[in-house]
Design a protein around this motif. Structure first.
Motif, PDB file in Angstrom:
ATOM      1  N   LEU A 525      18.364  43.813 -25.161  1.00 43.11           N
ATOM      2  CA  LEU A 525      18.256  44.800 -26.185  1.00 43.11           C
ATOM      3  C   LEU A 525      17.266  44.534 -26.944  1.00 43.11           C
ATOM      4  O   LEU A 525      16.742  43.229 -27.407  1.00 43.11           O
ATOM      5  N   VAL A 526      16.479  45.502 -27.698  1.00 49.05           N
ATOM      6  CA  VAL A 526      15.448  45.495 -28.509  1.00 49.05           C
ATOM      7  C   VAL A 526      15.907  44.855 -30.084  1.00 49.05           C
ATOM      8  O   VAL A 526      16.784  45.453 -30.542  1.00 49.05           O
ATOM      9  N   VAL A 527      15.419  43.796 -30.519  1.00 49.24           N
ATOM     10  CA  VAL A 527      15.775  43.297 -31.799  1.00 49.24           C
ATOM     11  C   VAL A 527      15.159  44.130 -32.850  1.00 49.24           C
ATOM     12  O   VAL A 527      15.868  44.359 -33.952  1.00 49.24           O
ATOM     13  N   GLY A 528      13.817  44.391 -32.699  1.00 48.25           N
ATOM     14  CA  GLY A 528      12.893  45.147 -33.721  1.00 48.25           C
ATOM     15  C   GLY A 528      11.586  45.433 -33.154  1.00 48.25           C
ATOM     16  O   GLY A 528      11.377  44.941 -31.994  1.00 48.25           O
ATOM     17  N   SER A 529      10.781  45.644 -34.242  1.00 48.45           N
ATOM     18  CA  SER A 529       9.304  45.995 -33.669  1.00 48.45           C
ATOM     19  C   SER A 529       8.442  45.431 -34.843  1.00 48.45           C
ATOM     20  O   SER A 529       8.900  45.244 -36.076  1.00 48.45           O
ATOM     21  N   GLU A 530       7.177  45.263 -34.533  1.00 47.27           N
ATOM     22  CA  GLU A 530       5.925  44.986 -35.396  1.00 47.27           C
ATOM     23  C   GLU A 530       4.885  45.710 -35.169  1.00 47.27           C
ATOM     24  O   GLU A 530       4.315  45.891 -34.041  1.00 47.27           O
ATOM     25  N   PRO A 531       4.623  46.743 -36.158  1.00 43.21           N
ATOM     26  CA  PRO A 531       5.317  47.076 -37.329  1.00 43.21           C
ATOM     27  C   PRO A 531       6.667  47.332 -37.372  1.00 43.21           C
ATOM     28  O   PRO A 531       7.010  48.002 -36.263  1.00 43.21           O
ATOM     29  N   ASP A 532       7.233  47.193 -38.561  1.00 43.49           N
ATOM     30  CA  ASP A 532       8.915  47.648 -38.557  1.00 43.49           C
ATOM     31  C   ASP A 532       8.627  49.057 -38.555  1.00 43.49           C
ATOM     32  O   ASP A 532       7.828  49.912 -38.548  1.00 43.49           O
ATOM     33  N   ALA A 533      10.110  49.827 -38.071  1.00 47.59           N
ATOM     34  CA  ALA A 533      10.483  51.075 -38.077  1.00 47.59           C
ATOM     35  C   ALA A 533      10.176  51.549 -39.455  1.00 47.59           C
ATOM     36  O   ALA A 533      10.538  50.963 -40.503  1.00 47.59           O
ATOM     37  N   GLY A 534       9.683  53.000 -39.335  1.00 54.61           N
ATOM     38  CA  GLY A 534       9.345  53.615 -40.641  1.00 54.61           C
ATOM     39  C   GLY A 534       7.718  53.360 -41.345  1.00 54.61           C
ATOM     40  O   GLY A 534       7.593  54.003 -41.858  1.00 54.61           O
ATOM     41  N   THR A 535       7.279  52.515 -40.576  1.00 54.48           N
ATOM     42  CA  THR A 535       5.954  52.011 -40.878  1.00 54.48           C
ATOM     43  C   THR A 535       4.915  53.146 -40.353  1.00 54.48           C
ATOM     44  O   THR A 535       5.086  53.544 -39.150  1.00 54.48           O
ATOM     45  N   LEU A 545       7.185  45.081 -29.187  1.00 54.81           N
ATOM     46  CA  LEU A 545       8.901  45.279 -29.149  1.00 54.81           C
ATOM     47  C   LEU A 545       9.311  43.661 -28.965  1.00 54.81           C
ATOM     48  O   LEU A 545       8.792  42.835 -28.032  1.00 54.81           O
ATOM     49  N   PHE A 546      10.361  43.361 -29.961  1.00 51.86           N
ATOM     50  CA  PHE A 546      10.834  42.124 -29.797  1.00 51.86           C
ATOM     51  C   PHE A 546      12.228  42.306 -28.915  1.00 51.86           C
ATOM     52  O   PHE A 546      13.126  42.915 -29.537  1.00 51.86           O
ATOM     53  N   VAL A 547      12.118  41.648 -27.613  1.00 50.07           N
ATOM     54  CA  VAL A 547      13.484  41.804 -27.029  1.00 50.07           C
ATOM     55  C   VAL A 547      14.293  40.665 -27.022  1.00 50.07           C
ATOM     56  O   VAL A 547      13.791  39.480 -26.757  1.00 50.07           O
ATOM     57  N   SER A 548      15.699  40.639 -27.054  1.00 49.28           N
ATOM     58  CA  SER A 548      16.336  39.655 -27.299  1.00 49.28           C
ATOM     59  C   SER A 548      16.831  38.872 -26.005  1.00 49.28           C
ATOM     60  O   SER A 548      16.881  39.754 -25.099  1.00 49.28           O
ATOM     61  N   LYS A 549      16.566  37.645 -26.110  1.00 46.29           N
ATOM     62  CA  LYS A 549      16.962  36.895 -24.933  1.00 46.29           C
ATOM     63  C   LYS A 549      18.540  36.094 -25.193  1.00 46.29           C
ATOM     64  O   LYS A 549      19.097  35.276 -24.587  1.00 46.29           O
ATOM     65  N   GLY A 550      19.050  36.909 -26.336  1.00 49.63           N
ATOM     66  CA  GLY A 550      20.419  36.491 -26.714  1.00 49.63           C
ATOM     67  C   GLY A 550      20.445  35.015 -27.598  1.00 49.63           C
ATOM     68  O   GLY A 550      19.059  34.606 -28.011  1.00 49.63           O
ATOM     69  N   PRO A 551      21.431  34.447 -28.088  1.00 46.73           N
ATOM     70  CA  PRO A 551      21.324  33.233 -28.891  1.00 46.73           C
ATOM     71  C   PRO A 551      20.551  32.037 -28.069  1.00 46.73           C
ATOM     72  O   PRO A 551      20.768  32.089 -26.908  1.00 46.73           O
ATOM     73  N   GLN A 552      19.963  31.183 -28.681  1.00 45.72           N
ATOM     74  CA  GLN A 552      19.495  30.159 -28.225  1.00 45.72           C
ATOM     75  C   GLN A 552      20.297  29.190 -28.139  1.00 45.72           C
ATOM     76  O   GLN A 552      21.084  28.645 -29.272  1.00 45.72           O
ATOM     77  N   LEU A 553      20.415  28.410 -27.040  1.00 49.28           N
ATOM     78  CA  LEU A 553      21.576  27.309 -26.726  1.00 49.28           C
ATOM     79  C   LEU A 553      21.192  26.082 -26.551  1.00 49.28           C
ATOM     80  O   LEU A 553      19.698  25.930 -26.062  1.00 49.28           O
ATOM     81  N   PHE A 554      21.765  25.194 -26.998  1.00 44.72           N
ATOM     82  CA  PHE A 554      21.314  23.678 -27.044  1.00 44.72           C
ATOM     83  C   PHE A 554      22.305  22.835 -26.309  1.00 44.72           C
ATOM     84  O   PHE A 554      23.542  23.000 -26.821  1.00 44.72           O
ATOM     85  N   PRO A 555      22.029  21.795 -25.688  1.00 43.06           N
ATOM     86  CA  PRO A 555      23.032  21.009 -25.121  1.00 43.06           C
ATOM     87  C   PRO A 555      23.829  20.190 -26.228  1.00 43.06           C
ATOM     88  O   PRO A 555      22.948  19.495 -26.981  1.00 43.06           O
ATOM     89  N   LEU A 556      25.034  19.873 -26.215  1.00 42.38           N
ATOM     90  CA  LEU A 556      25.662  18.929 -27.059  1.00 42.38           C
ATOM     91  C   LEU A 556      25.453  17.415 -26.534  1.00 42.38           C
ATOM     92  O   LEU A 556      25.371  17.198 -25.411  1.00 42.38           O
ATOM     93  N   PRO A 557      25.160  16.806 -27.365  1.00 41.31           N
ATOM     94  CA  PRO A 557      24.736  15.095 -27.140  1.00 41.31           C
ATOM     95  C   PRO A 557      26.178  14.407 -26.628  1.00 41.31           C
ATOM     96  O   PRO A 557      27.306  14.731 -26.981  1.00 41.31           O
ATOM     97  N   GLN A 558      25.996  13.251 -26.093  1.00 40.26           N
ATOM     98  CA  GLN A 558      27.251  12.589 -25.539  1.00 40.26           C
ATOM     99  C   GLN A 558      27.881  11.751 -26.843  1.00 40.26           C
ATOM    100  O   GLN A 558      27.050  10.884 -27.186  1.00 40.26           O
ATOM    101  N   LEU A 559      28.889  11.968 -27.224  1.00 41.57           N
ATOM    102  CA  LEU A 559      29.497  11.276 -28.268  1.00 41.57           C
ATOM    103  C   LEU A 559      30.347  10.086 -27.964  1.00 41.57           C
ATOM    104  O   LEU A 559      30.877   9.150 -28.658  1.00 41.57           O
TER     105      LEU A 559
END
Length: 748
Positions: A525-535, A545-559
């Motif tokens: 889905l689209v996060v937003g635009s540049e310029p912003d809506a209403g400009t 158009l900025f399209v979401s890739k979902g949250p950025q995920l990172f691997p947990l370290p070995q503890l």
């Protein structure tokens, strides 16, 4: 475990865990020791509260809550809170031990610091405060003594959690802390927030730059009065040549009204780093004059001058990028400042405002980001060129620095019309701009060298007019109905890419897409635009158009396998949070070592995800069973079933009370061991055999004493009253019997 008469716990063991080694410092609320955590084998700072704070049970509850909140904050520039507890009459906090010195030591040894060093030292302090403010923690006692500088150069701010607990438990809690750094709202007993920490930080920066505090007095109440009723002067009053941006930064932080300060540490950090980046090396490496340091060390009283210590400062402009507090709008000249108008008004000297040069002012009715240029004073008519025209108010680039109106004018007209002094950097830019304009004007011819043919000139004018008409028509179509016509960017957030592109096409726009990570918008889905809506933009301008890739995920370290401290550092480096820590016994893994983690290592998660750890408590202690008096086989089974190892001593012993073959003693007899450790059992040979001598014919007293010395019990039977006291018969006699047996004497 109460401190002794000398006020020291050195050598004692607190809560059966922390071995106190030496005392570091003593303050109004606590004494700090260096101690060794015997469970994890590491040095810690043990802060033991004074008895008057321990007697209040509700205070201890608040302290525990604050300590838990502070322990959740893991940041490289904040001293970690490791533990909190109560051992008898001793309430304590356990914190990370930073071997080194404090910022107070630096100020005492060096005096006033160069701007480069002062800003470098204050940067990690502000960063730590920003992280605490973002986590909802307020320090309330920011001062040089609480800024710790490790031997390896690390800078951390400590004592989170304690000041708030004390503040909420005493009626005068607002004055807990060093009065030299207290914000006006704390002096007045009002609630504190992040801006109170900002005020204390500004006072601390002032002291670092000048070598002295802005307010002093014979008693603390005099200093507190000045915090409420006086404005902090510009540091350049004591350090001539200090950059105006540094003055503005200090006065922004130390504004009497909290609404005029940075909203929190992160807002201050952004401007601080902007200033550090833009100051020149000369401005950063400015060394305070020796005379200023000598005057400060001599305790010079604040002077009445416009830039003197403790005197109201000249109206200062907000630093270029300093955002106002969202609550600050509309307060200029309002009730909050009305009482201080006279004190805040100060004369502006000729060297503060360049004569005849443009001065930046801002119109109250204009956009706050639009800056107008106007002459400070028009040149005399006789010196003005004949073809000159009055300089009108002309918009300047929005990247130019906005300037707020000064305090202390009598009416709004004065406030709008009066010019403000430029900073040295702005003045240098303005001088360079004027020089370029004069050079350009001098290089432009004012008269052609050829007069030309008048008829030819007329034809040329006709051609020019036709071309201009065609251009005007084309421009009218282009900007009125064509690609250059204006349009409003539609709202496309949370729509699919196809829907968003169709909306833009319907509105006459072309679009491009760019993939971005977003924690809140579903992937695709689209996060937003540049310029912003209403400009409103021209239709030939492309919309991204900025399209979401979902949250950025990172691997947990070995503890697993790391110590708890190493695991915390690894989580901090991976920008993850420490979750619940559970301890359990383990027969093989040493105490303090991580046994497991959840989520598992390598799991892809968001930054800030809490990771729960299971930490070893070491082998489980096993109580030693007492098997003395039991048969050796039964004793052996009891020891082995408890998880311990039973062994028999090489030698047996005689014991009159323990039968042969039973356990007469064990080592250890009590306490605890760990699984597989040894218990040694000693087996009884029973009573020792002793020969009974013949005492027939002896007097009963002598026979009785001799038998008892040999360990026998004596029983006397008297015949005819035992008149003669002579032993007539003895049982047993001349034979071996167990030690302690009964010998019967018949006496006549």
């Amino acid at each position: 475990m109460q401190e002794n008469a000398l006020g020291s716990l050195v050598g004692s063991l607190v809560d059966n865990r922390y071995q106190v080694k030496s005392r570091l410092a003593r303050g109004g609320m606590s004494t700090v020791y260096v101690a060794t955590d015997q469970r994890l084998d590491r040095d810690v700072a043990l802060k033991v509260l004074h008895p008057h704070l321990v007697n209040d049970g509700s205070f201890l509850d608040r302290l525990a809550r604050e300590a838990r909140a502070a322990a959740k904050l893991s940041h490289p520039h904040v001293v970690g809170v490791l533990d909190q507890g109560h051992d008898g009459d001793t309430a304590y906090l356990v914190m990370e031990y930073i071997k080194g010195h404090t910022l107070r030591d630096v100020i005492n040894s060096k005096g006033a610091l160069s701007p480069r060093l002062a800003l470098a030292l204050i940067d990690p302090v502000v960063e730590g405060l920003g992280a605490a403010h973002a986590a909802g923690l307020i320090h309330r006692d920011v001062k040089p003594e609480n800024v710790l500088i490790a031997d390896d150069g690390r800078i951390k701010i400590g004592d989170f959690g304690l000041a708030r607990a004390v503040t909420t438990t005493t009626s005068t809690g607002a004055l807990i802390g060093t009065v030299a750094y207290l914000s006006p709202e704390l002096v007045l007993g009002k609630p504190a927030d992040a801006r109170s920490d900002i005020y204390s930080t500004g006072i601390m920066l002032f002291e670092m730059l000048t070598g002295r505090q802005p307010f002093d007095g014979d008693v603390p109440i005099q200093v507190a009065y000045q915090h409420v009723n006086s404005a902090v002067g510009a540091p350049s009053g004591l350090v001539p040549g200090l950059a105006g941006e540094v003055d503005e930064l200090v006065q922004w932080c130390t504004a009497s009204d909290p609404e005029q300060r940075p909203v929190d540490g992160n807002a201050l950090l952004a401007e601080l780093r902007h200033i550090r980046t833009n100051l020149t090396d000369t401005e950063l490496d400015l060394q305070p004059p020796a005379a200023i340091q000598a005057a400060a060390s001599a305790g010079m009283a604040p002077g009445p001058g416009p830039r003197g210590m403790g005197a109201p400062p000249a109206p200062a402009r907000m630093p270029s990028r300093m955002p106002q507090s969202p609550h600050a709008q509309g307060n200029q000249g309002g009730p909050g400042n009305q009482a201080n108008h006279t004190e805040l008004l100060a004369p502006i000297h000729g060297d503060d405002v360049p004569r005849g040069r443009p001065t930046e002012v801002i119109s109250r009715t204009s956009n706050p980001t639009t800056v107008f240029s106007a002459p400070a004073s028009p040149p005399p008519a006789s010196s003005r060129p004949a073809d000159s025209t009055p300089v009108s108010s002309t918009p300047v680039s929005s990247t130019h620095r906005p300037v707020l109106p000064p305090y202390g004018f009598d009416n709004d007209d004065d406030r709008e019309a009066a010019p403000l002094p430029l900073s040295k950097r702005e003045q240098r830019k303005l001088d360079r701009h004027e020089q370029k304009e004069r050079s350009r004007a001098a290089a432009t011819p004012v008269r052609t060298l050829r007069e030309g043919n008048s008829r030819r000139r007329g034809a040329l004018w006709i051609v020019v007019l036709v071309i201009l008409a065609l251009l005007a028509t084309g421009a009218g179509w282009f900007f009125g109905m064509g690609p250059g016509s204006p349009g409003t960017v539609p709202a496309v957030a949370n729509r699919t890419v196809a829907e968003a592109q169709q909306l833009l096409r319907d509105a006459g726009f072309q679009s491009s897409t760019k993939d971005v990570f977003d924690d809140d918008v579903k992937a695709g889905l689209v996060v937003g635009s540049e310029p912003d809506a209403g400009t409103e933009i021209r239709k030939f301008q492309q919309v991204s158009l900025f399209v979401s890739k979902g949250p950025q995920l990172f691997p947990l370290p070995q503890l697993t396998g790391k110590t708890l401290d190493a695991s915390k550092e690894a989580l901090n480096g991976a920008e993850m949070a420490l979750g619940k820590v559970t301890e359990k016994f383990d027969e093989e893994v040493p105490a303090g070592t991580v046994l497991g983690q959840a989520p598992a290592p390598g799991t892809a998660v968001r930054h800030g995800t809490p990771v729960s750890l299971t930490v070893s408590k070491g082998p489980q202690p096993i109580p030693v069973p007492d098997v003395r008096g039991q048969d050796q086989d039964a004793a052996f089974r009891a020891i082995e079933s408890a998880g311990l190892k039973a062994v028999f001593a090489d030698e047996t012993v005689h014991d009159r009370n323990v039968p042969k073959g039973a356990v007469v003693s064990q080592e250890p007899a009590s306490g605890t061991l760990t699984k597989g450790q040894t218990v040694t059992l000693t087996i009884s040979e029973g009573p020792k055999l002793v020969k009974v001598p013949n005492y027939i014919g002896k007097q009963v007293e002598d026979a009785t004493e001799a038998l008892r010395k040999r360990g026998f019990q004596v029983r006397v039977n008297e015949v005819l009253g035992g008149f003669f006291g002579t032993v007539r018969d003895q049982d047993p006699v001349d034979t071996e019997v167990p030690e302690g047996s009964v010998v019967t004497l018949t006496v006549v």
